[in-house]
Design an enzyme around this catalytic site. Structure first.
Site, mmCIF file in Angstrom:
data_model
loop_
_atom_site.group_PDB
_atom_site.id
_atom_site.type_symbol
_atom_site.label_atom_id
_atom_site.label_comp_id
_atom_site.label_asym_id
_atom_site.label_seq_id
_atom_site.Cartn_x
_atom_site.Cartn_y
_atom_site.Cartn_z
ATOM 1 N N THR A 182 0.848 -1.198 0.000
ATOM 2 C CA THR A 182 0.000 0.000 0.000
ATOM 3 C C THR A 182 0.883 1.247 0.000
ATOM 4 O O THR A 182 0.600 2.213 -0.718
ATOM 5 C CB THR A 182 -0.974 -0.030 1.193
ATOM 6 O OG1 THR A 182 -1.725 -1.244 1.113
ATOM 7 C CG2 THR A 182 -1.927 1.139 1.172
ATOM 8 N N GLN A 225 0.871 -10.042 -6.094
ATOM 9 C CA GLN A 225 0.517 -11.463 -6.155
ATOM 10 C C GLN A 225 1.337 -12.226 -7.194
ATOM 11 O O GLN A 225 1.107 -13.407 -7.424
ATOM 12 C CB GLN A 225 -0.980 -11.635 -6.452
ATOM 13 C CG GLN A 225 -1.903 -11.008 -5.410
ATOM 14 C CD GLN A 225 -1.914 -11.771 -4.083
ATOM 15 O OE1 GLN A 225 -1.391 -12.891 -3.971
ATOM 16 N NE2 GLN A 225 -2.510 -11.173 -3.059
ATOM 17 N N GLY A 228 5.935 -8.131 1.338
ATOM 18 C CA GLY A 228 6.597 -9.318 1.873
ATOM 19 C C GLY A 228 5.654 -10.367 2.434
ATOM 20 O O GLY A 228 5.871 -11.577 2.286
ATOM 21 N N HIS A 229 4.547 -9.903 3.054
ATOM 22 C CA HIS A 229 3.720 -10.882 3.786
ATOM 23 C C HIS A 229 2.876 -11.775 2.885
ATOM 24 O O HIS A 229 2.204 -12.682 3.349
ATOM 25 C CB HIS A 229 2.840 -10.179 4.832
ATOM 26 C CG HIS A 229 1.680 -9.404 4.288
ATOM 27 N ND1 HIS A 229 0.398 -9.900 4.286
ATOM 28 C CD2 HIS A 229 1.605 -8.170 3.742
ATOM 29 C CE1 HIS A 229 -0.408 -8.991 3.770
ATOM 30 N NE2 HIS A 229 0.292 -7.931 3.435
ATOM 31 N N THR A 283 13.765 4.792 10.194
ATOM 32 C CA THR A 283 14.699 3.695 10.457
ATOM 33 C C THR A 283 14.162 2.407 9.836
ATOM 34 O O THR A 283 12.982 2.083 9.972
ATOM 35 C CB THR A 283 14.898 3.530 11.979
ATOM 36 O OG1 THR A 283 15.381 4.775 12.469
ATOM 37 C CG2 THR A 283 15.882 2.423 12.297
ATOM 38 N N CYS A 285 -15.864 -8.388 1.927
ATOM 39 C CA CYS A 285 -16.923 -8.467 2.936
ATOM 40 C C CYS A 285 -17.007 -7.205 3.783
ATOM 41 O O CYS A 285 -16.702 -7.227 4.960
ATOM 42 C CB CYS A 285 -16.683 -9.652 3.860
ATOM 43 S SG CYS A 285 -17.248 -11.146 3.145
HETATM 44 N N1 PLP Z 1 -2.292 -5.267 -4.055
HETATM 45 C C1 PLP Z 1 -2.715 -6.525 -4.062
HETATM 46 C C2 PLP Z 1 -2.979 -7.223 -5.372
HETATM 47 C C3 PLP Z 1 -2.927 -7.201 -2.862
HETATM 48 O O1 PLP Z 1 -3.349 -8.477 -2.887
HETATM 49 C C4 PLP Z 1 -2.680 -6.516 -1.644
HETATM 50 C C5 PLP Z 1 -2.964 -7.183 -0.363
HETATM 51 O O2 PLP Z 1 -4.044 -7.739 -0.173
HETATM 52 C C6 PLP Z 1 -2.214 -5.194 -1.678
HETATM 53 C C7 PLP Z 1 -2.031 -4.607 -2.904
HETATM 54 C C8 PLP Z 1 -1.893 -4.438 -0.419
HETATM 55 O O3 PLP Z 1 -0.728 -4.966 0.162
HETATM 56 P P1 PLP Z 1 -0.218 -4.597 1.644
HETATM 57 O O4 PLP Z 1 -1.015 -5.418 2.575
HETATM 58 O O5 PLP Z 1 1.228 -4.999 1.670
HETATM 59 O O6 PLP Z 1 -0.356 -3.136 1.830
#
Ligand code: PLP
Length: 771
Positions: free
Chosen positions: A78, A194, A215-216, A252, A343
């Site tokens: 984001t 993705q 990363g997550h 940082t 949702c």
């Molecule tokens: N873009 C896509 C295609 C995503 O699947 C996501 C997370 O669901 C995001 C952006 C946002 O990522 P983040 O959670 O790292 O801000």
């Protein structure tokens, strides 16, 4: 390598987030404990930290083929999206020519972070370009013709490499060709979140200006991400401050996150690494999962084409099942999946599937199942096994039919079932002894479910009835009647022409026998001129004490009365109908309405008169019929005609008093049960959820709280009204309701409380927070 060491939970929601791989977690832990320096410090601890950071950056650049482009670490995608959009728009603003119209383009299936950020910065920066969404076709691919026509005037275009709901990927080469042929200058952001680890990425060979990552989504912790910026693309720091990241992104650095990413990059770069499986293996996993799903749910529909989707995402719908039902089912089978829709509050559809033009039901009931490249064969095997067990549980609870006519696993149905669709209710009464059934107000969308239930329980309906001609929907009665009662002659509402006549206190009524019970038809015009009420009683001569249920259609609704401003309505007639219902049934008789706008299940006259002053005034005789009609007209004049797509059948009070329900956490409940013998657990999940949880193939020992909860009885929400009816004389016991997450138990506890169950409580957070 195992994605999660514990096989008791199969996690199939990787597109939402992933667990942190043990090696990555260890690296993060080392960074917290040993390599904890600030990369800006010039002492040895700082230099080591900086070295780790630069090693990570180098690996990322190699992996993504960034060439001379920049790669900056961020808090996640984001932030990367903001960075890219701000950088592009600030530059674009300087190039705007007066009088010319500009657009900002984004793909219709983009993650909301993209269009929302575009709209936000377009406004904040005072650019005021028109924001346009690029349509996709039914396979989820961007409309290139649209781009060709529009991109000439665009300041920025944002597309995604892989969609998070469907796994659909775009042909970036073809897209680039289409964009650049028309506009060499437009800034192009590609959300690659993705795609990492699932699609080949070689950024410097493209003209992509900005590519954010997170990363997550690939086994690193939350809070770390990165963005690629083409060397020729403009850049404005999104965060200013101490000048970290060469002044491009201050603050940082998140060293533990970087250390974890470093390990992930190392694994991705190492072709011989055994942690991540190759595309062929992942495609084979998808084949196995889709095969099991298709076997388990023969009517399944996949919401995307596999040929243009990454193999790690499956999005599907099963006709007749809502996404909430399937989510509950999978959760009980200990498989974590996601509903394919965004949702939020009342939004229950997927805008992605809507954009692809899929039918509404598919979009409303979508389920997404996603895994990462570290998924193991053992996990897939367990998932497939559990999917089949979940389907078996559904057939055992008569929600799906299978070929076997073996009924031994199926609990025979006896009594009342409440089925719902939106705020409308269908009621089915099954008489176990006679194997007869009664269907009241069948909703067309529930026709298949009703049919399945009747077949599965081998029930013969004696009548399929409507309580009135419904204005808000067509009835599902005709189709069912044709199948089950083709030769029965009936009136418009399904009441058989040949029925018994009953004389009660000099009045005659039509009646039907249902096993040992009697169903009495009571004309109750008002809401419509054809409205009837149906009284199901064990003794027609003692209606006030022996009427089990009064199916009053839209005459008495929970918290209100049915509207009387249709062409065929009459408030005068409703006045008399209400009085007649009051004369015949008892104050505690359960009233089963055709609508339940407020999740209240059922009601009684005694519960209604307390909160419905108009009904109270009619029944106590203080209002004349014309006074009632005047007050009713006022009420109906303020009626919101529609809620969403539904026509309201009665004014309803949105601030209906909700009782404060006593809440337990699992420790409190354990304690309470150990000190009192008068506490009873009521598990209100559906029987298939209950059965699945009790038959799980896990090796783990049940927890203390599981042992406590196992002492309860299972009364699903669909059978709650019957439970209330049968426990009218046991309202003092302490009933503690439990469900998956604590939301169904709260709603049901409120309903019971309103009907006089003084000591009802629920388990806050449900099973989810107790195990
Ligand atoms: N873009 C896509 C295609 C995503 O699947 C996501 C997370 O669901 C995001 C952006 C946002 O990522 P983040 O959670 O790292 O801000």
């Amino acid at each position: 390598m195992s994605q999660t060491a514990n096989l008791s939970q199969i996690y199939l929601d990787a597109n939402a987030t992933t667990p942190v791989l043990p090696q990555a977690a260890q690296a993060a832990m080392d960074a917290m404990q040993d390599l904890f320096g600030n990369p800006s410090s010039s002492h040895i601890t700082g230099l080591k930290a900086k070295n780790l950071m630069e090693q990570t950056r180098l690996r990322a650049k190699t992996l993504l083929g960034t060439g001379s482009g920049k790669l900056i670490f961020t808090s996640g995608a984001t932030e990367g999206i903001q960075t890219g959009i701000i950088s592009g728009l600030i530059k674009a603003k300087t190039q705007i020519q007066a009088g010319k119209k500009y657009t900002l383009l984004y793909g219709a299936t983009e993650h909301k972070a993209v269009p929302n950020s575009l709209a936000h910065w377009n406004e904040i920066l005072g650019i005021h370009a028109e924001i346009k969404s690029i349509p996709v076709d039914h396979t989820g691919e961007l409309d290139l013709e649209f781009i060709k026509n529009e991109v000439g005037n665009a300041l920025m275009i944002c597309t995604m490499a892989v969609n998070n709901e469907t796994g659909v990927y775009q042909d970036l080469q073809q897209l680039e060709h289409c964009i650049r042929e028309q506009n060499k200058e437009v800034f192009w952001l590609v959300d690659c979140v993705q795609a990492l680890g699932k699609r080949p990425i070689n950024l410097a060979t493209t003209s992509i200006d900005y590519a954010p990552f997170s990363g997550h989504k690939l086994y690193a912790p939350k809070g770390i991400g990165f963005i690629y910026i083409r060397d020729s693309a403009p850049f404005t720091p999104f965060i200013a401050g101490g000048g970290q990241e060469s002044g491009l992104r201050s603050g940082t650095e998140n060293l533990p996150g970087l250390a974890a990413l470093n390990v992930i990059f190392e694994m991705l770069l190492d072709k011989d690494n055994s942690s991540f499986y190759d595309v062929d293996t992942l495609t084979d996993y998808r084949r196995q999962l889709s095969h099991s799903l298709s076997q388990a749910f023969p009517d399944i529909v996949f919401n995307h084409k596999f040929k243009n989707s990454v193999p790690t995402t499956l999005n599907f719908a099963v006709p007749g099942f809502s996404s909430k039902e399937l989510m509950d089912l999978f959760d009980a089978a200990n498989i974590r999946v996601s509903s394919g829709s965004a949702c939020s509050s009342k939004v229950t559809r997927s805008f992605v599937l809507d954009a692809m033009g899929l039918p509404a039901w598919q979009s409303e009931s979508a389920i997404r199942l996603s895994f990462g490249p570290a998924m193991t064969q053992a996990e897939i095997d367990t998932a497939c096994l559990r999917i089949r067990s979940a389907a078996k549980a559904l057939t055992n609870s008569c929600l799906m039919l299978d070929d076997s006519q073996v009924l031994q696993d199926r609990a025979p149905l006896d009594g009342l079932v409440q089925l719902r669709s939106g705020s409308s209710c269908t009621w089915i009464y099954a008489d176990l002894k006679s194997k007869q059934a009664l269907v009241i107000d069948p909703l067309p969308e529930l026709e298949k479910r009703i049919d399945t239930l009747l077949q599965c329980q081998q029930l013969t309906p004696i009548a399929i009835l409507d309580t009135h001609g419904h204005a808000d929907h067509i009835s599902g009665r005709v189709g069912l009647a044709q199948k089950y009662l083709a030769t029965q002659k009936t009136d418009e509402l399904g009441w058989p022409t040949e029925t018994d006549i009953l004389t009660l206190a000099d009045e005659t009524y039509h009646s039907l026998a249902l096993g040992e019970l009697t169903l009495i038809k009571l004309p109750t015009p008002g809401h419509t001129d054809d409205s009837i009420s149906l009284l199901l009683t064990s003794d027609p001569h003692k209606l006030t004490t022996h009427t089990r249920y009064a199916f009053c259609g839209d005459t008495v609704l929970m918290g209100t009365l049915g509207r009387t401003n249709f062409a065929t309505s009459s408030a005068f007639l409703m006045y008399h109908s209400l009085k007649q219902i009051n004369r015949l049934i008892g104050q505690q008789t359960l009233i089963c309405a055709s609508h339940d706008y407020n999740n209240e299940f059922t009601t009684s006259l005694s519960a209604e008169v307390i909160r419905n002053p108009l009904l109270q005034a009619v029944l106590s005789g203080v209002l004349s019929e014309s006074q009632f009609a005047a007050r009713k007209a006022d009420l109906d004049a303020n009626l919101n005609d529609e809620v969403g797509s539904e026509i309201l059948c009665g004014a309803y009070n949105t601030d209906c008093d909700k009782a404060q329900i006593k809440e337990y956490n699992s420790a409190g409940l354990k304690l309470r049960l150990s000190t009192s013998t008068n506490v009873k657990i009521l598990d209100i999940r559906e029987p298939h959820e209950y059965a699945l949880q009790h038959n799980l193939d896990t090796t783990s020992e049940p927890s203390d709280i599981d042992n406590v909860l196992n002492t309860g009885i299972n009364i699903p929400m669909t059978r709650l009204v019957q439970f209330i009816q049968e426990h009218q004389s046991d309202k003092e016991s302490e009933w503690v309701l439990v469900c998956r997450s604590g939301s169904r138990s709260m709603v049901a506890a409120q309903a019971m409380h309103r009907l006089g169950f003084a000591n009802v409580a629920h388990l806050k957070g449900g099973y989810a927070l107790s195990s």
